[in-house]
Each structure stands twice: as C-alpha cells, then as structure tokens.
Design an enzyme around this catalytic site. Structure first.
Site, short mmCIF file in Angstrom:
data_model
loop_
_atom_site.label_atom_id
_atom_site.label_comp_id
_atom_site.label_asym_id
_atom_site.label_seq_id
_atom_site.Cartn_x
_atom_site.Cartn_y
_atom_site.Cartn_z
N SER A 1 0.86 -1.20 0.00
CA SER A 1 0.00 0.00 0.00
C SER A 1 0.89 1.23 0.00
O SER A 1 2.08 1.14 0.30
CB SER A 1 -0.89 0.01 1.24
OG SER A 1 -0.20 0.56 2.34
N ASP A 2 0.33 2.38 -0.33
CA ASP A 2 1.10 3.60 -0.08
C ASP A 2 0.94 3.94 1.41
O ASP A 2 0.12 3.35 2.12
CB ASP A 2 0.66 4.75 -0.99
CG ASP A 2 1.77 5.81 -1.11
OD1 ASP A 2 2.72 5.79 -0.31
OD2 ASP A 2 1.70 6.66 -2.02
N TRP A 3 1.71 4.87 1.84
CA TRP A 3 1.80 5.22 3.27
C TRP A 3 0.40 5.55 3.83
O TRP A 3 -0.19 6.58 3.47
CB TRP A 3 2.72 6.42 3.42
CG TRP A 3 2.91 6.93 4.81
CD1 TRP A 3 1.98 7.60 5.57
CD2 TRP A 3 4.09 6.84 5.60
NE1 TRP A 3 2.52 7.93 6.77
CE2 TRP A 3 3.82 7.47 6.82
CE3 TRP A 3 5.36 6.30 5.40
CZ2 TRP A 3 4.76 7.58 7.85
CZ3 TRP A 3 6.30 6.41 6.41
CH2 TRP A 3 5.99 7.04 7.62
N GLY A 4 -0.10 4.67 4.67
CA GLY A 4 -1.38 4.93 5.33
C GLY A 4 -2.58 4.88 4.40
O GLY A 4 -3.69 5.25 4.80
N SER A 5 -2.38 4.42 3.17
CA SER A 5 -3.50 4.53 2.21
C SER A 5 -4.63 3.56 2.54
O SER A 5 -5.76 3.76 2.10
CB SER A 5 -3.01 4.33 0.77
OG SER A 5 -2.62 2.99 0.54
#
Ligand code: NOJ
Length: 753
Positions: free
Chosen positions: A285-289
C-alpha cells in the site's frame, strides 16, 4: 539471545537461496508458511516506519513501544526509513534472533534519484532520453543504497502526468506513455540488475498503481476520474513495461480511480495486475493509504478498510497498522479468506528468498563495504554524466552560448547561483544538506573569468524541508539594486532562477508556474540594463516562461541536477558538453492551458483558418500551442532532416516496415540529435491521438557528417487498447512524422492490411 527456529531450519536444510529454482523457492515458502500461525502470517503483511533509535534503548512512549513489541513478536514483515548498516543490522537482528521464526525483514526506502550521492531528479533524467544513462543512474543508486542496508526501493514512479501543477511530476518520466515505458523498463533493470541475490541489487517498485498522475487540477491526492481508454492506453503502459522488466513489487496509490480508492480497487489489483498480467510479486500500500479509505468515504472504519484492502489485493500495509490489528479477527469472522492471507504472505516470503535474506539476513549490512562505496568516485562520475545529459537548451539566440572559459566580465545573479541545497531537489534520501556543487563553484572550477556575484532579493524565507512548506518572499526587495548594478558592469549576465528544491515533489502542487517570488521582477530589471543574459533555470517541473522566451537570448533548463549540478551546468555553459536533452513534458504558455500534452485527441472543431473564426476549440486569450513542445531541445550545432522514405507502401499483418531519414549535422560542432518518430492513425474505431511517439534514436554526428537513420515499425506500434482493454490493430492508413520534436512536420504514409 536465541535464533529463530525457522532460521536454523533453513540453515540446516540443503541448498541455499541463491541456488533455488523458482519451484524450490515455492516449496520453501510453503514449508515456511505451514509453520506459521495466522498472527505471524498477518505480521509479515505489516510494514512499519523506522520508529526508534535502533542503536539505542527500546522506546517507552506509546506508539513506538507498541511497534517495537510487534517487531519482537514477529508481527512486522518489513520496515521503511531505517538506513545505514548499523541500524539495519539492529532491526534485522531483532527479527532474526528474537522472533519465534526468525524471518528477516525487507528494508524499504525511497531511493528515488540516489541515496547519499544524488543524480538529477527523475523528470530531469527523463529529459536525457538516454536509456542507458538512466539505467546506470538507477544502478549506482542501488549500489550506494544497498551498501547502507537497503534491499528495496520505492521507485521508479511511473505515473504519467500532463499537468505541471502536480508537484510529483519531478519524480516521474513526464507525459508520454512510450517514453515513460522505456524509462520504466530501464530504471527497473538498473535497480534490480539481473541477479537479485547479488548484494548491490535491490527490489524495485512500480508506483503508484494507478492513475495518481491524473489528479484533478494537479492537486496532490485529489480525485482521479478517467475513462478506460486513457487508463489502458496512457496510464497503464509504463506499469506493463516495468513488469516486462520483471519488477518485483508494485505500490498502489492514494487517489480514488473512478470512485474507488486504488488501495481497495479489486479491478486494478486483482483483475488487471494479478489476473490479466499474472504478476506474482508484492503489492504494497502507499503510506497509510489503507486507513485513508475511511476519509475517502469508502470504508466505515479501520477494520472495514483492512478488509477492503486485502480483498482487493493489497498484500502489505505501509504504516496504517490496520492489517496487524484486524486481519486475524477478519479471517475468523469469515470476512477475509485465509487463502488470500496465505497468497499475500507467499509473495512477501518469496522476495525474501529471492534476495537471499534467509541465507544471510545481514547481506546488506557490511560497514566496510558501506564506507568504500558511499560517495565513491565511480558514483560521482555516473551522476555527473547523467546530470549533463539531462540539461535542455531551450533558446540560444546569436549563439550566445557556449561561453568562452576566460576573459569575460560575468555577473552571476540570483540566490540559486550559490545555492548548494536546492539543486538536490526533493526525495533526496540521505544526502547531506547543502552538498551539491553550486553554479558558482562549477563556473569557477572550470573557467577563469572575473565573476561578480549578486544574489538579488531573498526568494525563499527561512529553510524548508520535506515536511515543511516553502515560504516565498514577495515584499523584501533588498538586493535588487545590487544585482542591477552588477549587471550594468558585466559583459555577460548569467542568471540562475527557479524553484526551491522542495517546491516540487509530494504535496507540492502550485497554481502559478511562473518564477517564484521576486525573480520575474529581478529578471526584467536586469534585462533593462543588460539584455545579454544567459538564464539558467532550476526547477522540478515545467514553468511558464513566455516573457523570458520572448526577451532573453539564451535559456538553459537545468532542472534540479543533484550532487554534481554546478559542474554539469558549467560544462554545458562552457561547451565542454554539447547539450542533448529533450523535454519529456510540454512547457505551457500559461497555467490556464493545463493539462497540456502533445498526444491529444482531435476535436470536432479543430482550427480551420479563414473558415471558422469563432466556433472552434480554442481560447480567446491564448494560443492552444505550448511554449516548448514535448521532445524539444536545441544543441550548439544544427541538424537537418532530408529524404524521408518508407520501405514499402503497405505493412502486412505480422510484417515490418522501415522508415529512413537522412540526418546531417550542419553546424560547427559534434552534437547528438534525438530522432523522433510519431504515428497517427487518422480513422479508427475510437478517436486516436493527433500523433504518438513510437520510436526514437540518439545519433551523434561530427560537424558536416550525415547518417541514414533507419527505424523499423511493426504492427505492435500501430495498435491500441479498446475501451474494454482488448488490444486491437485496425487496418487502414497510418501517417508517420519524423523530426527533432513532437511538432515534426516531415511525413510519409503507409497502409496496414
Ligand atoms: C508516500 C509516497 O506517495 C510514496 O511514493 C512513498 O514511497 C511513501 N510515502 C514512502 O515514503
């Protein structure tokens, strides 16, 4: 301290990671999986940011303490932003020696254009159109990063973007799917090499899957709504190219795509990537996505977000901590299948085998190697080579450039002329601040002029970094007069103007793409007293430069060129390197034209001079055309194209056709031209772009030398994706344009049957 039982099991088992055939790796992965509890499996899917001084005592404060605990319990599969052999060894040691199974960590980091020694920002590198130099640049970045413990980079960013307002254009390869695909391939090959068990190669990531570069209004993280023809034909091709280069990981993106967050998008991740494309690597995932799907209004809460993300095919959770918190319960409740968890964990473990981490978890942690490689001469030479190839000459009236190396009274004006920090750009990894060679240093090192430096007014107030906003001065004009005075007394004025190093990059969208702050005023005032100006631009994205283009005789696009910036610029200004860069992105006249790109679709109301004065697709206050088109760039020499020919009038299914053109260097110096070939399919089942780049060749010719350049086309160059995603090649007429930029006018035609 005890060794994890699995680590022992692997050490005692015959055959080491390097010798494994894929099936053996799969068997190893499966036997490891069978030893794991559901909690441990979910732990592998959890990625944490570096959360404590790993060489110091364990943290006591809440979040960090919890993460530390998770690491010790085997509930972390990967960490990012832990760098340096000592720190990486420390976290790896906990994973290997303190957890039940001793599974080593993937260590990820944003190695975007270098690690401690920086190459140009990726958009600048793309301007070189030099695929081998770009591959090499990724290779040396991997070399330096791997020596500092990193085994996985979150690069290349392969997002196509047509909107210079979006700050992240600096991190990609520009607007074109074909050029973007070639560069994606080269970068993946550079990072991953041909053997990932070698300690100087690292995993690459194709990001951000997908559509992130099409955020509405160029505002970062904003909505993306595109039709499937754009998705298949413009957005996805560079991802496919990365896959062809065997990229091992993908990262999803922050945006929604047609209503569904990419992170929870089963169509993108399961149907296309893991289905149609058969990708067997890891989707992070992207950061915190994953957590952000709640704010998107797509998930009710964190637990729901974890469920949606896993079901949609996101294998690893970067920093949301929602998988580790909820997946076990979700499996037990039947909302998530354990087989999907197993599939994700298999993908993660496989990469750890592929890297040889089970054989030696500390293989990237050799301090002697780190000391030898970091900042080595070979790396500095490679980034200098890349930097000079990235520079684009935009204008050079009366051959003002190149400058002689001595004997001139030069006024060097602008804060950026002495700046050693902004040339490093954004995404600067572990580079030391203020460590780039400045333009002043470069000019002084390579020439012997009398140089009067006048910085002009402050452009940026205070200091900014990756996590703070850049503040622009628009009121304090002190320094202006001094600069004007210096210009008055000079024979040549070199002005270095542009953006702060952190004015492009993530979350750095702008609505005004002019020169920030008082720089335009400074430029005009200096011009009024001495028009003999060489304007050197430092920026991470296309700028609007209409005034400068109209008045300033010489303009050099020098982007943010990294550690060797000033040397590369001086080499070009003095003619030691004849500029060969070409724009990978259209430069608009004004922001109102955005998004602006060369491969647009024809409208029903094109310009029809003399016929329709009002009711055609245009602006009342600006031409439609760009200031500088895609593919554009000058040289200190000149080239002519002649005798464009095609080998036969018809291209048969399964066959090929040759396009030939004679290129001649008609100037006085050796130079490199980028011969570009564009195709148009004028009538098709869906409206096709007015032209599309399909091939290019870089050709170096001596003064007076000619060469016949041959480009072969096959039906693969003629096809496109239908709105349903099917690849089609339709019979009919095709037009071919050849020249030095996307405005190329020489044309031949052929039929495809
Ligand atoms: C967020 C960015 O979008 C992504 O590209 C990057 O890799 C991660 N942060 C990790 O730093």
């Amino acid at each position: 301290m005890r060794h994890g039982i699995l680590f022992l099991f692997l050490l005692l088992s015959p055959g080491l990671a390097r010798a494994f055939q894929p099936t053996q790796v799969d068997k190893k992965v499966d036997s490891l999986l069978s030893l794991m509890t559901l909690e441990e499996k979910v732990g592998q899917m959890n990625q944490y940011n570096g959360f404590w001084e790993v060489t110091g005592p364990a943290p006591k404060d809440g979040d960090a303490a919890k993460k530390y605990n998770h690491l010790r319990k085997g509930l972390v599969g990967s960490m990012l932003n832990v760098t340096g052999t000592e720190n990486v060894r420390a976290v790896q040691k906990i994973a290997v020696e303190e957890t039940r199974l001793g599974i080593p960590l993937l260590i990820g980091y944003d190695v975007i254009h270098g690690f401690k020694t920086l190459s140009p920002v990726p958009l600048a590198e793309a301007a070189s159109w030099d695929l081998e130099a770009i591959r090499k640049s990724a290779e040396v970045a991997a070399l330096e990063a791997s020596a500092a413990g990193i085994n996985w980079t979150f690069a290349p960013m392969v997002d196509i973007s047509r909107d210079a307002r979006w700050g992240r254009v600096m991190e990609g390869a520009g607007e074109d799917p074909y050029l973007g695909s070639q560069i994606a391939f080269a970068r993946v090959k550079g990072f991953q090499g041909s053997d990932l068990t070698l300690p100087h190669t690292i995993l690459a990531t194709a990001k951000h899957f997908a559509g992130y570069g099409f955020s509405e209004s160029g505002r970062d993280y904003n909505t993306v709504d595109v039709g499937t023809t754009t998705l298949y034909n413009d957005i996805l091709p560079p991802f496919q190219a990365a896959l062809e280069a065997d990229v091992k990981t993908f990262m999803n993106s922050f945006n929604i795509l047609n209503g569904i967050p990419a992170t929870g998008n089963s169509f993108l991740q399961r149907e296309i990537l893991k289905g149609k494309w058969d990708f067997d690597g890891l989707m992070v995932s992207d950061w915190g996505s994953i957590g952000e799907m709640v704010a998107h209004g797509f998930a009710a809460d964190g637990k729901h977000a974890a469920q949606l993300a896993l079901n949609a095919g996101s294998d690893m959770d970067m920093e949301s901590a929602l998988y580790v918190e909820h997946l076990v319960a979700l499996v037990k409740e039947g909302k998530v299948k354990e087989s999907d968890v197993n599939d994700a964990v298999r993908r993660i473990l496989k990469l750890k085998f592929v890297l040889g981490l089970f054989e030696d978890p500390y293989r990237y942690c050799d301090p002697t190697r780190e000391a030898e490689i970091t900042g080595s001469k070979a790396i500095r030479e490679a980034v200098l080579d890349m930097a000079q190839k990235s520079i684009v000459l935009l204008k050079n009236e009366n051959s003002l450039l190149p400058l002689p190396k001595s004997g001139k009274k030069i006024a060097l004006i602008g804060k950026l002329a002495t700046d050693k920090d902004s040339p490093l750009g954004s995404w600067r990894a572990m580079v030391a601040p203020n460590s780039a060679v400045s333009v002043l240093e470069g000019l002084q090192a390579l020439g012997t002029h009398s140089i009067k430096v006048a910085q002009g007014p402050v452009i940026f107030e205070g200091s900014a970094n990756f996590a703070t906003e850049v503040k622009v001065n628009v009121t304090d004009k002190s320094g202006m007069e001094e600069a004007i005075l210096a210009a008055k007394g000079a024979e040549v004025v070199v002005m270095v103007l542009g953006e702060h190093g952190f004015q492009s990059g993530e979350a750095r969208s702008r609505t005004d793409l002019g020169l920030p702050g008082l720089q335009q005023e400074l430029l005009e005032k200096v011009y009024a007293v001495n028009p003999n100006i060489v304007l050197v631009l430092m920026n991470g994205r296309p700028l609007t430069l209409e005034w400068a283009d109209k008045h300033i005789p010489a303009i050099v696009e020098a982007w943010q060129l990294g550690s060797e910036s000033g040397t590369a610029i001086a080499r070009v200004l003095y003619g030691d390197y004849n500029p060969s860069g070409r724009l990978p992105m259209t430069f608009p006249r004004n922001v109102g034209q955005l998004p602006l790109y060369y491969n647009y679709k024809p409208t029903g109301r094109p310009n029809d001079p003399g016929q329709n004065l009002v009711f055609w697709s245009h602006y009342m206050d600006s031409p439609n055309s760009p200031l500088y088109p895609f593919g554009y760039g000058l040289s200190y020499t000149t080239f002519t194209y002649s005798n464009l020919q095609i080998s036969q009038p018809t291209l048969q299914k399964g066959g090929s056709i040759e396009v030939q053109v004679v290129l001649k260097n008609t100037g006085k110096r050796t130079g490199k031209e980028t011969v570009q070939l564009y195709i148009q399919d004028p009538v098709a089942s869906i409206s096709r772009p007015v032209r599309e780049l399909k091939s290019f060749q870089q050709v170096e010719l001596k003064s007076g030398e000619s060469k016949t350049v041959t480009i072969t086309l096959t039906e693969k160059d003629l096809g496109f994706f239908s709105p349903e995603g099917a690849w089609v090649v339709e019979p009919g007429l095709f037009k071919v344009f050849v020249g030095g930029d996307s405005g190329a006018s020489m044309k031949v035609e052929f039929q495809y049957e």
